[in-house]
Design an enzyme around this catalytic site. Structure first.
Site, PDB file in Angstrom:
ATOM      1  N   CYS A   1     -20.188 -12.087  54.983  1.00  0.00           N
ATOM      2  CA  CYS A   1     -21.079 -12.880  55.573  1.00  0.00           C
ATOM      3  C   CYS A   1     -20.862 -14.296  55.848  1.00  0.00           C
ATOM      4  CB  CYS A   1     -22.774 -13.153  54.955  1.00  0.00           C
ATOM      5  SG  CYS A   1     -23.462 -11.679  54.913  1.00  0.00           S
TER       6      CYS A   1
ATOM      7  N   ASP B   1     -53.086  -4.740  61.336  1.00  0.00           N
ATOM      8  CA  ASP B   1     -52.509  -5.819  61.211  1.00  0.00           C
ATOM      9  C   ASP B   1     -51.213  -5.556  59.974  1.00  0.00           C
ATOM     10  OD1 ASP B   1     -51.380  -8.245  61.769  1.00  0.00           O
ATOM     11  OD2 ASP B   1     -52.895  -9.378  60.721  1.00  0.00           O
TER      12      ASP B   1
ATOM     13  N   ASP C   1     -52.757  -6.530  66.939  1.00  0.00           N
ATOM     14  CA  ASP C   1     -52.327  -7.953  66.895  1.00  0.00           C
ATOM     15  C   ASP C   1     -50.929  -8.406  67.646  1.00  0.00           C
ATOM     16  OD1 ASP C   1     -52.547 -10.534  66.247  1.00  0.00           O
ATOM     17  OD2 ASP C   1     -51.694 -10.066  64.175  1.00  0.00           O
TER      18      ASP C   1
END
Length: 298
Positions: free
Chosen positions: A56, A137, A197
């Site tokens: 990374c 949700d 949602d």
């Protein structure tokens, strides 16, 4: 429905960066298939625990500045210099060291194509049950999603929960691939109208989460979003590409049809639930997901 471990795919791309070269978060996002994924690339890289095998540190900002690193900036500088990369005044010369010729299948482009196909299958004529509804949700802590379905029938609430790891980060326009596994599990036996949602028709490819859910599960669905991510407002209606795709009841209640319901019926449905406010059943679902995330119990 396509399921992708986007973390592993991103990490595999890093293995293509030659020694002595770097890439940018934006370059990785393009290799995934959408530059909008640049921020998500940064998040996924920050979650990498195998710093010895997944490099990374080779990912920097588009202006040549170094950006962050899970082991600290000093370690990032050390590793880059060990690769023979010059760093001057905290920046790397991208003209000299940049690699962006990734061999990729562009997974996000494949998901865009799938969304366009699903959008073509959505039905916006009324075929819904207004007496049996549910709201779903999902709340997250790191890569764990805590989801709750609140159903309401005969003046009684019922609750179901589902906890699962996700390997797909939040990327604008791709919420379905992050949250659908939770909704599928919770709502598989539900036969009423689903309130999600998120957006439905109001989406760059007309396939927000509510539409994706409604079509794949063949259920009537309505999207209720708390913020406007795309489009412009005219007389309450949300227009995108000169077409009314949603309606802003208030600044925190933006409605768009998902499947098997029209835009006008969606507006009336949500207004009847919330009296021009955010629907109580969605508030309950949200509060329950937060409680589940914090305590792992309800």
């Amino acid at each position: 429905m396509q399921s992708i471990d986007l973390y592993s795919y991103l990490y595999s791309l890093l293995g293509q960066i030659p020694e002595g070269m770097v890439t940018t978060y934006g370059d990785l996002a393009v290799a995934l298939g959408d530059v909008k994924a640049a921020r998500a690339c940064g998040y996924m890289l920050s979650r990498n625990n195998d710093t010895e095998n997944i490099p990374c540190y080779k990912v920097i900002m588009s202006d040549g500045s170094l950006g962050g690193y899970s082991l600290g900036i000093d370690e990032k500088i050390r590793r880059l210099r060990n690769d023979g990369i010059e760093i001057n005044n905290g920046r790397i010369d991208l003209k000299r060291y940049r690699f962006n010729n990734f061999d990729s299948s562009y997974p996000l482009k494949r998901l865009q194509e799938e969304q366009e196909k699903i959008a073509g299958l959505a039905v916006y004529s009324d075929d819904y049950n207004e007496d049996k509804i549910c709201a779903i949700d999902v709340s997250y802590k790191d890569e764990i999603g805590y989801s709750v379905m609140v159903s309401f029938e005969n003046n009684e609430y019922d609750f179901k929960t589902f906890i699962k790891e996700t390997r797909f980060p939040y990327i604008p326009g791709y919420l379905a691939y992050r949250e659908f596994p939770y909704i599928k599990e919770l709502g598989k036996n539900f036969d009423g109208t689903m309130i999600i949602d998120a957006n439905g028709l109001l989406h760059p490819r007309r396939c927000g989460l509510a539409t994706y859910v409604g079509v794949i599960m063949n259920k009537p669905s309505i999207g209720v979003a708390k913020s406007l991510l795309t489009g412009s407002i005219k007389n309450g209606y949300v227009y995108y590409n000169n077409m009314p795709l949603g309606y802003m009841i208030n600044s925190r209640t933006i409605v768009s049809p998902g499947n098997r319901i029209s835009l006008e019926s969606s507006i009336n449905f949500i207004r009847n639930l919330g009296k021009d406010h955010y629907p109580e059943i969605l508030k309950i679902a949200h509060d329950r997901t937060v409680a589940l995330r914090r305590n792992n119990i309800i």
